[in-house]
Motif scaffolding. Structure first.
Motif, short mmCIF file in Angstrom:
data_model
loop_
_atom_site.label_atom_id
_atom_site.label_comp_id
_atom_site.label_asym_id
_atom_site.label_seq_id
_atom_site.Cartn_x
_atom_site.Cartn_y
_atom_site.Cartn_z
N SER A 1 0.81 -1.09 0.02
CA SER A 1 -0.14 0.01 0.08
C SER A 1 0.79 1.16 0.14
CB SER A 1 -0.94 -0.05 1.20
OG SER A 1 -0.22 0.01 2.46
N GLY A 2 2.10 1.08 -0.22
CA GLY A 2 2.94 2.22 -0.50
C GLY A 2 3.46 2.89 0.87
N LYS A 3 3.37 2.05 2.11
CA LYS A 3 3.77 2.70 3.42
C LYS A 3 4.98 1.87 3.93
CE LYS A 3 -1.20 3.18 4.75
NZ LYS A 3 -2.25 2.86 5.75
N ASN A 4 5.36 2.65 4.88
CA ASN A 4 6.87 2.11 5.38
C ASN A 4 6.52 0.72 6.19
OD1 ASN A 4 9.51 1.97 6.18
ND2 ASN A 4 8.94 3.19 8.10
N PRO A 5 7.11 -0.25 5.72
CA PRO A 5 7.09 -1.60 6.47
C PRO A 5 8.18 -1.67 7.54
CG PRO A 5 8.58 -1.94 4.30
CD PRO A 5 8.08 -0.33 4.32
N GLU A 6 7.72 -1.44 8.66
CA GLU A 6 8.30 -1.08 9.75
C GLU A 6 8.12 -2.10 10.93
OE1 GLU A 6 7.19 2.49 11.37
OE2 GLU A 6 5.22 2.10 12.02
N LYS A 7 7.33 -3.13 10.83
CA LYS A 7 6.80 -4.09 11.82
C LYS A 7 7.77 -4.91 12.27
CE LYS A 7 2.98 -1.69 12.37
NZ LYS A 7 2.95 -0.46 13.10
N LEU A 8 8.55 -5.73 11.16
CA LEU A 8 9.41 -6.36 11.43
C LEU A 8 10.48 -5.99 12.41
CD1 LEU A 8 9.85 -9.33 11.04
CD2 LEU A 8 11.35 -9.12 9.12
N GLN A 9 10.91 -4.63 11.93
CA GLN A 9 12.10 -4.08 12.82
C GLN A 9 11.38 -4.07 14.03
OE1 GLN A 9 13.31 -0.54 11.17
NE2 GLN A 9 14.96 -0.12 12.78
N GLY A 10 10.36 -3.54 14.53
CA GLY A 10 9.59 -3.54 15.85
C GLY A 10 9.82 -4.75 16.47
N ALA A 11 9.18 -5.80 15.93
CA ALA A 11 9.35 -6.92 16.37
C ALA A 11 10.86 -7.57 16.93
CB ALA A 11 8.74 -8.31 15.31
N GLY A 12 11.68 -7.23 16.21
CA GLY A 12 13.14 -7.41 16.49
C GLY A 12 13.46 -6.75 17.80
N SER A 13 12.80 -5.51 17.82
CA SER A 13 13.12 -4.67 19.16
C SER A 13 12.47 -5.53 20.45
CB SER A 13 12.77 -3.34 19.09
OG SER A 13 13.63 -2.68 17.99
N PHE A 14 11.07 -5.75 20.23
CA PHE A 14 10.66 -6.38 21.39
C PHE A 14 11.14 -7.69 21.74
CE2 PHE A 14 7.16 -9.29 22.40
CZ PHE A 14 6.57 -8.87 23.56
N LEU A 15 11.53 -8.42 20.75
CA LEU A 15 12.22 -9.92 21.07
C LEU A 15 13.43 -9.65 21.54
CD1 LEU A 15 11.05 -11.99 17.74
CD2 LEU A 15 10.04 -11.94 20.10
N MET A 16 14.13 -8.70 21.28
CA MET A 16 15.57 -8.55 21.87
C MET A 16 15.31 -8.06 23.29
SD MET A 16 18.61 -8.85 21.35
CE MET A 16 20.11 -8.62 22.23
N ARG A 17 14.27 -7.57 23.71
CA ARG A 17 14.23 -7.09 25.27
C ARG A 17 13.77 -8.54 25.73
NH1 ARG A 17 10.45 -1.94 25.25
NH2 ARG A 17 11.23 -1.51 27.22
N VAL A 18 12.90 -9.15 25.45
CA VAL A 18 12.40 -10.59 25.76
C VAL A 18 13.53 -11.40 26.20
CG1 VAL A 18 10.83 -12.37 25.56
CG2 VAL A 18 9.95 -10.22 24.96
#
Length: 452
Positions: free
Chosen positions: A171-188
């Motif tokens: 849809s032409g938007k910034n694909p940022e969720k996987l990067q956010g998932a990486g940050s979340f999983l790193m904290r876990v």
């Protein structure tokens, strides 16, 4: 979707909520985990999603539960996630699941750590964003029953993030969720990486992190995870509980960990270490997981070739790795033209796998095999002069292969082969002859990489 009455929708939602609450109360991870597996497309979750589309006030049902004050912050976003996923709104589903996962983590911390006196304090701290403080305290939690559900959440966070990014990109938007998932999983991962029963959970989350980083092309971030695991020596694979192991009695996370760390060593051209890690992964992979074995072999075969070990043809055929067939034939025949053709034909596949440069370096082994063939032919004709190979004969052999190289280029290649210890001997420059050693003129690599 078939017609669904309001009463039936109400029943399905309350049934799900009851099963969730009962699983938490009885500490039954086997029941709880499937309730969190949003992307599994299980019939029960699909029917729940249909019910949520009909019955729009699911939050009221959550509020009517006996433990609503404790579970509502997990269940409300979880139900939104299930509904959004069913509707194909993956970005919304990911945001809701990440919120549910955070509350899940903090809820179980509060459930088992007695120093938190009230739920009010818990909610106040959460709303002020002190999630990292909870993760820090979670290190002291020694109750492992909810680990299986945590594995499910870690997997779902990654899978939904990948789907969400594809949706956003389309849809032409910034694909940022996987990067956010990486940050979340790193904290876990940071909260789990300690001693005690949570170590196995940390290894599983580490594997999910590797998949995220490889997908994003940020493999350098794997190093901090690996340092936490290997430098601190917090993991002993043999100590992991049997219940976490697969049918071949080895934890799947161990195989995944060795696979990804082996791939990292391939990128860094540490082929001996890569060979050890990938071989471990292959030997301990479940016999039923042929797809996983094929993934491992995609990297193990180039590593083996670089240290002079050729795979059997049946192995290439069994795992449908035909792109390596001509590469192996080129090494057997000493046919440089065949090797280059194979690299051109499968260039895209080799580049995507990251093994193109590894295979390209095999040219030295092909040159060695070509000169060896000339040596063998000469030995059959005149054994007394077999160890003297004219550079002119090598040039002729290359021209027969339709490779136009002059004698100076060939002399340079032979000098490299001697320097790399792929040939024992010296070059008589005046007579343009390679004088081969009479003892073992073509030494085997014996586990040393071709470029070493």
């Amino acid at each position: 979707m078939a017609y669904l009455s309001m009463g039936e929708a109400h029943r399905r939602i309350t049934d799900y909520l009851s099963r969730f609450s009962d699983a938490v109360s009885s500490q039954d991870a086997a029941v709880l985990s499937p309730l969190l597996a949003v992307s599994s497309n299980s019939a029960s979750l699909q029917s729940l999603a249909d019910a949520l589309n009909v019955f729009q006030d699911s939050n009221r049902l959550v509020g009517q539960m006996e433990r609503s004050s404790q579970l509502a912050e997990i269940l409300s976003p979880l139900l939104r996630c299930i509904q959004s996923y069913r509707l194909g709104r993956f970005a919304d589903a990911y945001v809701a699941l990440e919120k549910a996962a955070k509350y899940y983590f903090v809820f179980f911390f509060c459930l088992f750590v007695s120093k938190i006196p009230t739920l009010f304090w818990f909610m106040t701290v959460w709303r002020w964003g002190f999630f990292s403080a909870f993760l820090q305290e979670f290190r002291n939690w020694e109750t492992p029953w909810a680990m299986e559900a945590l594995y499910t959440l870690a997997l779902e966070i990654r899978l939904l993030a990948e789907k969400a990014d594809r949706e956003l990109a389309s849809s032409g938007k910034n694909p940022e969720k996987l990067q956010g998932a990486g940050s979340f999983l790193m904290r876990v991962f940071g909260a789990l990486a300690g001693k005690g029963p949570k170590r196995a959970g940390a290894l599983y989350v580490a594997c999910q992190l590797f998949k995220v980083y490889f997908k994003l092309g940020t493999v350098h971030l794997c190093r901090s995870v690996i340092r936490s695991i290997e430098t601190a020596r917090i993991f002993d694979f043999e100590e992991f509980p049997v219940k976490d192991k697969s049918t071949c009695n080895v934890n799947l996370a161990q195989v995944t960990y060795m696979y990804y760390t082996g791939r990292l060593e391939v990128y860094n051209e540490n082929f001996l270490v890569a060979d050890q890690k990938l071989t471990y992964a292959l030997m301990h992979c479940s016999p039923r997981k042929e797809t996983n074995k094929r993934m491992i072999l995609k990297y193990l075969i180039p590593v083996k070739l670089s240290i002079g070990i050729l795979p059997k043809q049946w192995l290439i055929e069994k795992y449908n790795l035909i792109e390596y067939g001509e590469v192996v034939n080129a090494l057997k025949k000493g046919d440089l033209r065949l090797l280059r053709q194979a690299l051109r034909e499968h260039e895209d596949r080799f580049l995507r796998s990251g093994v193109y440069l590894v295979l390209e370096k095999l040219e030295l082994l092909v040159y060695q095999r070509l000169i060896k063939k000339i040596y063998v032919l000469q030995k059959q004709k005149d054994p007394s002069k077999a160890h003297q190979v004219k550079l002119e004969n090598i040039v002729k052999a290359l021209k027969w292969l339709e490779l136009d190289m002059d004698i100076d280029e060939v002399e340079c290649i032979v000098a490299i082969l001697i320097y790399k210890n792929l040939i024992k001997g010296y070059i008589a420059h005046k007579s343009k002859v390679v004088v081969l050693s009479k003892q073992d003129p073509f030494p085997k690599l014996n586990g040393k990489p071709v470029g070493s």
